[in-house]
Design a protein around this motif. Structure first.
Motif, PDB file in Angstrom:
ATOM      1  N   LYS A  12       0.660  -1.122   0.128  1.00  0.00           N
ATOM      2  CA  LYS A  12       0.157  -0.011  -0.010  1.00  0.00           C
ATOM      3  C   LYS A  12       0.702   1.241  -0.102  1.00  0.00           C
ATOM      4  O   LYS A  12       0.234   2.437   0.022  1.00  0.00           O
ATOM      5  N   GLU A  15       0.474   3.734  -3.109  1.00  0.00           N
ATOM      6  CA  GLU A  15      -0.871   4.730  -2.861  1.00  0.00           C
ATOM      7  C   GLU A  15      -0.949   5.573  -1.936  1.00  0.00           C
ATOM      8  O   GLU A  15      -1.498   6.645  -2.264  1.00  0.00           O
ATOM      9  N   ALA A  81      -4.943   2.782   3.128  1.00  0.00           N
ATOM     10  CA  ALA A  81      -4.251   1.746   3.334  1.00  0.00           C
ATOM     11  C   ALA A  81      -5.188   0.696   3.710  1.00  0.00           C
ATOM     12  O   ALA A  81      -4.899  -0.445   4.058  1.00  0.00           O
ATOM     13  N   THR A  83      -7.941  -2.309   3.814  1.00  0.00           N
ATOM     14  CA  THR A  83      -8.239  -3.514   2.940  1.00  0.00           C
ATOM     15  C   THR A  83      -9.419  -4.169   3.608  1.00  0.00           C
ATOM     16  O   THR A  83     -10.159  -4.959   3.063  1.00  0.00           O
TER      17      THR A  83
END
Length: 112
Positions: A12, A15, A81, A83
């Motif tokens: 992550k 991103e 971050a 998920t």
């Protein structure tokens, strides 16, 4: 001023960095770390043998921000971050007494 430390999944990082740049948060320090929490590690098999890997690779980012940017940065990291699975990480917010830019001698918010 605050220091924000976030431990996130390594995949992550790009991103999160991109989102921080778009939000005009430029200063970041990144570490490759290992750790475990509720995730408790993995059981891997290699050449017919079982291996327990309990310290998993993670990425730690550190940011020094002014008080007015704390909520924006925390919300951004949480959003990008996330998920929804165990192992997404943690965010820590610490008070920061002072920052001094070595090159110019500036301190406080000017040094951020």
């Amino acid at each position: 001023m605050k220091k924000i430390e976030a431990i996130i999944r390594s995949e992550k990082l790009s991103e999160v960095r991109k989102a921080l740049l778009e939000a005009d948060i430029l200063g970041i320090t990144v570490y490759e770390v290992r750790g475990k929490g509720h995730q408790k590690g993995l059981e891997l098999q290699f050449r017919g043998r079982q291996y327990n890997v309990d310290l998993l690779p993670k990425t730690k980012i550190e940011l020094m921000v002014s008080d007015k940017d704390v909520e924006k940065v925390v919300d951004l990291v949480k959003k990008v971050a996330h998920t929804g699975n165990i192992g997404d990480g943690k965010i820590m917010i610490l008070p920061l007494e002072n920052i001094i830019r070595i090159r110019t001698g500036e301190s406080g918010d000017k040094a951020i």
